[in-house]
Design a protein around this motif. Structure first.
Motif, PDB file in Angstrom:
ATOM      1  N   ARG A  57       0.765 -49.275  23.700  1.00 39.56           N
ATOM      2  CA  ARG A  57      -0.559 -49.660  24.189  1.00 39.56           C
ATOM      3  C   ARG A  57      -0.903 -48.797  25.397  1.00 39.56           C
ATOM      4  NH1 ARG A  57      -2.107 -53.746  28.013  1.00 39.56           N
ATOM      5  NH2 ARG A  57       0.060 -54.475  28.019  1.00 39.56           N
ATOM      6  N   ALA A  77      -3.362 -48.386  28.621  1.00 40.49           N
ATOM      7  CA  ALA A  77      -4.257 -49.148  29.496  1.00 40.49           C
ATOM      8  C   ALA A  77      -4.384 -48.410  30.825  1.00 40.49           C
ATOM      9  CB  ALA A  77      -3.725 -50.556  29.724  1.00 40.49           C
ATOM     10  N   GLY A 110      -5.650 -52.412  33.824  1.00 41.11           N
ATOM     11  CA  GLY A 110      -5.143 -53.143  32.660  1.00 41.11           C
ATOM     12  C   GLY A 110      -6.055 -53.097  31.461  1.00 41.11           C
ATOM     13  N   THR A 119      -7.781 -51.614  28.138  1.00 41.96           N
ATOM     14  CA  THR A 119      -7.527 -50.693  27.033  1.00 41.96           C
ATOM     15  C   THR A 119      -8.854 -50.338  26.377  1.00 41.96           C
ATOM     16  OG1 THR A 119      -5.320 -51.578  26.584  1.00 41.96           O
ATOM     17  CG2 THR A 119      -6.401 -50.410  24.788  1.00 41.96           C
ATOM     18  N   MET A 170      -3.957 -56.532  22.307  1.00 46.38           N
ATOM     19  CA  MET A 170      -2.658 -57.181  22.428  1.00 46.38           C
ATOM     20  C   MET A 170      -2.102 -57.624  21.079  1.00 46.38           C
ATOM     21  SD  MET A 170      -1.932 -56.816  25.520  1.00 46.38           S
ATOM     22  CE  MET A 170      -0.389 -57.729  25.450  1.00 46.38           C
ATOM     23  N   PRO A 189       2.098 -53.481  21.341  1.00 44.81           N
ATOM     24  CA  PRO A 189       1.354 -53.545  22.610  1.00 44.81           C
ATOM     25  C   PRO A 189       2.207 -53.925  23.809  1.00 44.81           C
ATOM     26  CG  PRO A 189       0.836 -55.439  21.217  1.00 44.81           C
ATOM     27  CD  PRO A 189       1.643 -54.493  20.379  1.00 44.81           C
ATOM     28  N   GLU A 190       3.396 -54.470  23.580  1.00 46.73           N
ATOM     29  CA  GLU A 190       4.273 -54.789  24.704  1.00 46.73           C
ATOM     30  C   GLU A 190       4.829 -53.519  25.361  1.00 46.73           C
ATOM     31  OE1 GLU A 190       6.924 -54.888  20.975  1.00 46.73           O
ATOM     32  OE2 GLU A 190       4.861 -55.376  21.558  1.00 46.73           O
ATOM     33  N   LEU A 240       3.847 -50.553  27.181  1.00 45.06           N
ATOM     34  CA  LEU A 240       2.662 -50.143  27.921  1.00 45.06           C
ATOM     35  C   LEU A 240       2.841 -48.769  28.550  1.00 45.06           C
ATOM     36  CD1 LEU A 240      -0.087 -50.634  29.328  1.00 45.06           C
ATOM     37  CD2 LEU A 240       1.188 -51.816  31.143  1.00 45.06           C
ATOM     38  N   GLN A 261       0.606 -46.751  31.205  1.00 42.19           N
ATOM     39  CA  GLN A 261      -0.577 -46.726  32.065  1.00 42.19           C
ATOM     40  C   GLN A 261      -1.126 -45.311  32.071  1.00 42.19           C
ATOM     41  OE1 GLN A 261      -0.544 -48.915  35.910  1.00 42.19           O
ATOM     42  NE2 GLN A 261      -1.021 -46.915  36.795  1.00 42.19           N
TER      43      GLN A 261
END
Length: 308
Positions: free
Chosen positions: A135, A137, A141, A143, A157, A211-212, A214, A216
């Protein structure tokens, strides 16, 4: 997230993970921050390969105390994102001692300390899992919808099996790459992920959006690149010429031409897009290896038929 050393015997038989980063040398602070986030992972990667895409790299390992074996490769010319990543994959293939590769954008950041371990466990738990998508983001936070690998508005998510992945943060099983081949370097950028995802799906490999996991990443627009509209159109045509059954090529291109007319508001952008479209028709697209109709149906059942 708290640093949690993981010493379970389970990991002794788990896939060996490498990390690959490609940079043009214009984001030294971001690359340092990314590599520090890799160093904080609760398992160390077996290898780290950093490619200077048209630039010379400093000695990251000595300056940042990175874990594992660190290899830097300087490439004289900018090969584009897929070409630079192929350089990293080739070097890892020469070593021959890793089972999966995590590829990260040079301005990304691993916020959590367990990302590599989670990737390791996902590959260990499914022998036909070929690609794991992260994921993406921004610092707040959020996306962007274009970073969710599903059609339409979708919850970022919600994980599961999908038809594509995000280039900014993902992991490949090396056994899959041995079957599918590497990135399409001639694309330079735009649609290279779809080309590789379709090849993987056609070979029976699964693609998981997790999605867990991440990464950035600053909020950006692909149109920030001056050549975006031309290359986007050219690569779209090359993609379908290479990978789709003949009957679906005009359908796919018709859908995307209609969407382009709705989305692009500038006359100069449209001129560049149609120029790239013509270039894609005229120039060689590379090896044609169309997907099977069974793969078309598989992608359709996953929610994204290969005409959208």
């Amino acid at each position: 997230m708290t640093h949690r050393p993981h010493t379970s015997p389970y990991l002794k038989s788990s896939p060996r993970i490498a990390v690959a980063v490609v940079t043009m040398g214009n984001r030294p602070d971001e690359v340092d921050a990314l590599l520090r986030s890799v160093a904080k992972q609760d398992i160390a990667p077996a290898r780290i390969v950093i490619v200077g895409n048209g630039c010379r790299l400093p000695e990251f390992a000595e300056r940042l105390s990175l874990p594992g074996e660190v290899t830097t490769v300087d490439v004289e010319e900018n090969l584009g994102c897929p070409g630079g990543r192929n350089v990293a994959l080739a070097r890892l293939r020469d070593f021959g001692d890793v089972d999966a590769v995590v590829e990260l954008d040079d301005d990304g950041l691993l916020v959590d300390a367990d990302v590599l371990r989670r990737v390791q466990e996902l590959f260990a738990g499914d022998e036909r899992l070929g690609i794991v998508g992260f994921r993406i983001a921004d610092e707040s936070g959020e996306t962007q919808q274009r970073h969710v690998p599903r059609v339409g508005t979708s919850d970022p998510m919600r994980g599961g099996h999908v038809t594509g992945f995000l280039g900014a943060g993902h992991a490949f099983r090396t056994a899959m790459l041995a079957e599918t081949g590497d990135w399409p370097a001639e694309f330079f950028f735009a649609h290279e992920e779809t080309d590789l995802a379709w090849r993987a799906a056609d070979r029976g490999w699964r693609i998981l959006y997790a999605p867990e996991l991440l990464l950035q990443h600053p909020k950006t627009s692909p149109a920030r690149h001056a050549i975006y509209y031309r290359v986007n159109a050219r690569n779209r045509v090359w993609l379908v010429r290479r990978r789709l059954p003949l009957l679906l090529i005009p359908v796919h291109l018709g859908v995307w031409t209609a969407l382009t007319l709705l989305r692009i508001r500038s006359a100069s952008g449209l001129r560049a897009w149609f120029g790239g479209f013509v270039e894609g028709l005229r120039e060689p697209a590379g090896e044609r290896r169309p997907m099977r109709w069974r793969t078309v149906w598989h992608l359709t059942r996953l929610g994204r038929p290969p005409v959208i």
